[in-house]
Design a protein around this motif. Structure first.
Motif, PDB file in Angstrom:
ATOM      1  N   ASP A  29       5.732   7.677  -0.205  1.00  0.00           N
ATOM      2  CA  ASP A  29       5.831   7.471   1.241  1.00  0.00           C
ATOM      3  C   ASP A  29       7.284   7.274   1.661  1.00  0.00           C
ATOM      4  N   LEU A  30       8.092   6.701   0.754  1.00  0.00           N
ATOM      5  CA  LEU A  30       9.482   6.398   1.036  1.00  0.00           C
ATOM      6  C   LEU A  30      10.328   6.753  -0.185  1.00  0.00           C
ATOM      7  N   VAL A  31      11.599   7.112   0.036  1.00  0.00           N
ATOM      8  CA  VAL A  31      12.485   7.443  -1.079  1.00  0.00           C
ATOM      9  C   VAL A  31      13.814   6.721  -0.926  1.00  0.00           C
ATOM     10  N   ILE A  32      14.394   6.348  -2.054  1.00  0.00           N
ATOM     11  CA  ILE A  32      15.786   5.918  -2.126  1.00  0.00           C
ATOM     12  C   ILE A  32      16.486   6.915  -3.032  1.00  0.00           C
ATOM     13  N   ASP A  33      17.531   7.559  -2.506  1.00  0.00           N
ATOM     14  CA  ASP A  33      18.164   8.671  -3.210  1.00  0.00           C
ATOM     15  C   ASP A  33      19.641   8.378  -3.447  1.00  0.00           C
ATOM     16  N   ASP A  34      20.206   9.057  -4.444  1.00  0.00           N
ATOM     17  CA  ASP A  34      21.623   8.900  -4.778  1.00  0.00           C
ATOM     18  C   ASP A  34      22.190  10.270  -5.096  1.00  0.00           C
ATOM     19  N   GLY A  35      22.842  10.874  -4.113  1.00  0.00           N
ATOM     20  CA  GLY A  35      23.358  12.219  -4.294  1.00  0.00           C
ATOM     21  C   GLY A  35      22.466  13.296  -3.718  1.00  0.00           C
ATOM     22  N   GLY A  36      21.294  12.905  -3.230  1.00  0.00           N
ATOM     23  CA  GLY A  36      20.421  13.836  -2.541  1.00  0.00           C
ATOM     24  C   GLY A  36      19.509  14.671  -3.404  1.00  0.00           C
ATOM     25  N   ASP A  37      19.382  14.353  -4.691  1.00  0.00           N
ATOM     26  CA  ASP A  37      18.565  15.190  -5.572  1.00  0.00           C
ATOM     27  C   ASP A  37      17.088  15.180  -5.187  1.00  0.00           C
ATOM     28  N   LEU A  38      16.534  13.990  -4.934  1.00  0.00           N
ATOM     29  CA  LEU A  38      15.110  13.920  -4.588  1.00  0.00           C
ATOM     30  C   LEU A  38      14.834  14.693  -3.297  1.00  0.00           C
ATOM     31  N   VAL A  39      15.659  14.446  -2.294  1.00  0.00           N
ATOM     32  CA  VAL A  39      15.443  15.092  -0.998  1.00  0.00           C
ATOM     33  C   VAL A  39      15.624  16.605  -1.114  1.00  0.00           C
ATOM     34  N   SER A  40      16.608  17.039  -1.880  1.00  0.00           N
ATOM     35  CA  SER A  40      16.844  18.478  -2.040  1.00  0.00           C
ATOM     36  C   SER A  40      15.661  19.168  -2.724  1.00  0.00           C
ATOM     37  N   ILE A  41      15.147  18.540  -3.777  1.00  0.00           N
ATOM     38  CA  ILE A  41      14.001  19.126  -4.477  1.00  0.00           C
ATOM     39  C   ILE A  41      12.791  19.206  -3.555  1.00  0.00           C
ATOM     40  N   LEU A  42      12.552  18.149  -2.792  1.00  0.00           N
ATOM     41  CA  LEU A  42      11.418  18.148  -1.864  1.00  0.00           C
ATOM     42  C   LEU A  42      11.507  19.298  -0.872  1.00  0.00           C
ATOM     43  N   HIS A  43      12.694  19.522  -0.338  1.00  0.00           N
ATOM     44  CA  HIS A  43      12.843  20.534   0.699  1.00  0.00           C
ATOM     45  C   HIS A  43      12.935  21.950   0.149  1.00  0.00           C
ATOM     46  N   ALA A  44      13.642  22.116  -0.972  1.00  0.00           N
ATOM     47  CA  ALA A  44      13.928  23.463  -1.470  1.00  0.00           C
ATOM     48  C   ALA A  44      12.894  23.985  -2.457  1.00  0.00           C
ATOM     49  N   GLY A  63       0.784  -1.230   0.000  1.00  0.00           N
ATOM     50  CA  GLY A  63       0.000   0.000   0.000  1.00  0.00           C
ATOM     51  C   GLY A  63       0.815   1.277   0.000  1.00  0.00           C
ATOM     52  N   LEU A  64       2.134   1.170  -0.063  1.00  0.00           N
ATOM     53  CA  LEU A  64       2.990   2.355  -0.013  1.00  0.00           C
ATOM     54  C   LEU A  64       3.570   2.677  -1.394  1.00  0.00           C
ATOM     55  N   LYS A  65       3.891   3.958  -1.589  1.00  0.00           N
ATOM     56  CA  LYS A  65       4.559   4.409  -2.808  1.00  0.00           C
ATOM     57  C   LYS A  65       6.030   4.666  -2.499  1.00  0.00           C
ATOM     58  N   VAL A 113      12.654  -5.864  -6.458  1.00  0.00           N
ATOM     59  CA  VAL A 113      12.602  -6.442  -5.116  1.00  0.00           C
ATOM     60  C   VAL A 113      11.703  -5.607  -4.209  1.00  0.00           C
ATOM     61  N   VAL A 114      11.837  -4.276  -4.289  1.00  0.00           N
ATOM     62  CA  VAL A 114      10.968  -3.390  -3.505  1.00  0.00           C
ATOM     63  C   VAL A 114       9.511  -3.573  -3.942  1.00  0.00           C
ATOM     64  N   GLN A 115       9.306  -3.684  -5.230  1.00  0.00           N
ATOM     65  CA  GLN A 115       7.959  -3.934  -5.750  1.00  0.00           C
ATOM     66  C   GLN A 115       7.408  -5.257  -5.215  1.00  0.00           C
ATOM     67  N   ALA A 116       8.259  -6.270  -5.134  1.00  0.00           N
ATOM     68  CA  ALA A 116       7.824  -7.574  -4.620  1.00  0.00           C
ATOM     69  C   ALA A 116       7.373  -7.482  -3.173  1.00  0.00           C
ATOM     70  N   GLY A 117       7.852  -6.443  -2.452  1.00  0.00           N
ATOM     71  CA  GLY A 117       7.431  -6.217  -1.080  1.00  0.00           C
ATOM     72  C   GLY A 117       6.128  -5.466  -0.960  1.00  0.00           C
ATOM     73  N   GLY A 118       5.426  -5.276  -2.086  1.00  0.00           N
ATOM     74  CA  GLY A 118       4.101  -4.656  -2.063  1.00  0.00           C
ATOM     75  C   GLY A 118       4.064  -3.201  -2.458  1.00  0.00           C
ATOM     76  N   ALA A 119       5.186  -2.602  -2.794  1.00  0.00           N
ATOM     77  CA  ALA A 119       5.224  -1.171  -3.087  1.00  0.00           C
ATOM     78  C   ALA A 119       4.785  -0.857  -4.507  1.00  0.00           C
TER      79      ALA A 119
END
Length: 422
Positions: A125-140, A49-51, A68-74
């Motif tokens: 609901d959850l993020v996997i990031d590499d270099g912080g781009d997703l997190v930076s965009i979300l915050h800034a 049920g999570l994205k 693998v993450v998809q196999a966990g229901g995501a």
């Protein structure tokens, strides 16, 4: 599974899916740790049920992590973390598997940024990031997309530095697990993975011999150690440059020549930057380099080799071979830049070996589950991978190799836990 993945995805060509499927199947057959975790996830459904939004170098090994993450229901949405490391056939194969993909090889900078934003517009609901781009965009830029983010996991040193800066000034709004700092990550991925894949990329791209050449490794962290070790194994004369006195002594005791960058620039044939910092090779260094010097970067962003200053010193520039640009300087010398100064092991190669990324992506998968289970208790900060998860990955790896190890006896445990026994 995203039922509308085909309708919403942005990829180069869905007809490439069969080739991408072969690549994914190949790496899956060589990732036994991740396969074991996939079986666990299929039973437990930790992400039901999570994205989940993922930004990583989008090639076959990353694709298998997404599955693998998809196999966990995501419900998984994925994008690239570097314009030149995305493989279009792999993207197409993921779409066929019901994963939403916003990624193309070598998009224009504006399109690349737009694809990152599209990934976040799924409101994960959850993020996997590499270099912080997703997190930076979300915050800034897009805090409106952050309301339901529980937390995530970060892959690289560069990303963790950015996250810790955010935590320090109070900007970070959700927990992030520093996957890069796990023992299994920096000991194996950073050292053995980077060490091999950098030279895979350089050798494939240049088709030149390393033996007898002087290789300058800029930075002697775990990645630099691996690059230097493999260069030595190829027969190169290795020079290390550093700003950290302790690491410089370590490089010296490992048998390498240690020089200031300005001195190393005069004698180097091949340069590899692995610092995570900017401008570590710049104008003053270009001015003294040999004719024919080859520059490459294995740090996250294309800022370690200062390209504007190289262009300013050049009379002309041309592509002389795929992923090789020749800068003809005004004094007649030529300096060659590999993969536009982006990650040479991914932009000009296939990245780390599957067996290495098996351990790293196992850590990613388990860390994502950990942060989902404990996000409320963790709070808005950067945390390390719990040691028990790190050890679990190592034990799964040993089991896949058929290797057993000893266990402490009760008497030995008691001895180690006591200060009175002698």
């Amino acid at each position: 599974m995203a039922a509308n993945a085909k309708e919403t995805s942005i990829v180069a060509d869905l007809a490439l899916a069969p080739d991408g499927r072969l690549k994914i199947d190949w790496v899956a057959a060589h990732m036994p740790v991740l396969n074991r975790i996939r079986e666990q996830f299929e039973k437990e459904q930790p992400f039901k049920g999570l994205k989940v939004a993922i930004s990583l170098h989008l090639e076959a090994k990353t694709a298998y992590l997404a599955k693998v993450v998809q196999a966990g229901g995501a419900e998984v949405t994925i994008t690239g973390s570097n314009p030149l490391s995305t493989q279009d056939d792999v993207c197409a194969a993921l779409v066929e598997d019901g994963i939403t993909v916003f990624a193309k090889y070598n998009p224009e900078p504006q399109e690349y940024k737009a694809l990152l934003v599209k990934t976040l517009e799924t409101k994960p609901d959850l993020v996997i990031d590499d270099g912080g781009d997703l997190v930076s965009i979300l915050h800034a830029e897009r805090p409106d997309l952050m309301s339901q983010v529980r937390g995530g996991a970060e892959e690289t040193t560069t990303g963790i530095l950015r996250l810790k800066a955010m935590e320090k000034d109070g900007s970070l709004k959700f927990p992030m697990v520093a996957v890069n700092d796990a023992y299994c990550k920096y000991l194996f991925d950073n050292r053995y993975g980077t060490g091999q894949s950098v030279w895979d990329g350089i050798n494939r791209t240049t088709n030149l011999v390393a033996a007898g050449k002087t290789v300058v490794v800029v930075g002697y962290g775990w990645c630099g150690k691996g690059v230097a070790m493999r260069a030595k194994g190829l027969g190169a004369n290795v020079v290390v440059t550093e700003v950290d006195a302790i690491k410089a002594v370590e490089a010296y005791m490992d048998g390498f020549t240690v020089l200031p960058m300005l001195e190393a620039a005069k004698i180097g044939d091949i340069f590899v930057t692995v610092t995570g910092n900017r401008d570590v090779i710049r104008g003053v260094h270009y001015e003294v380099m040999k004719n024919g010097a080859i520059l490459s970067n294995a740090g996250h962003f294309d800022v370690e080799v200062n390209k504007p200053e190289l262009e300013a010193l050049s009379a002309s520039k041309r592509i002389v071979r795929r992923n090789i640009e020749e800068y003809r300087l005004k004094d007649g010398r030529s300096i060659y830049l590999l993969a536009e100064g982006r990650l040479v092991n991914l932009a000009a190669g296939d990245g780390h070996p599957a067996e290495i990324m098996d351990m790293t992506f196992a850590l990613q998968a388990l860390s994502l589950k950990y942060v989902n289970d404990h996000y409320a208790a963790i709070g808005s900060k950067v945390v390390n991978v719990p040691y028990e998860l790190d050890e679990q990955v190592a034990r799964y790896k040993l089991a896949s190799l058929g290797i057993g190890i000893d266990a402490l006896t009760e008497e030995q445990r008691s001895y180690l836990d006591s200060w009175t026994e002698h």
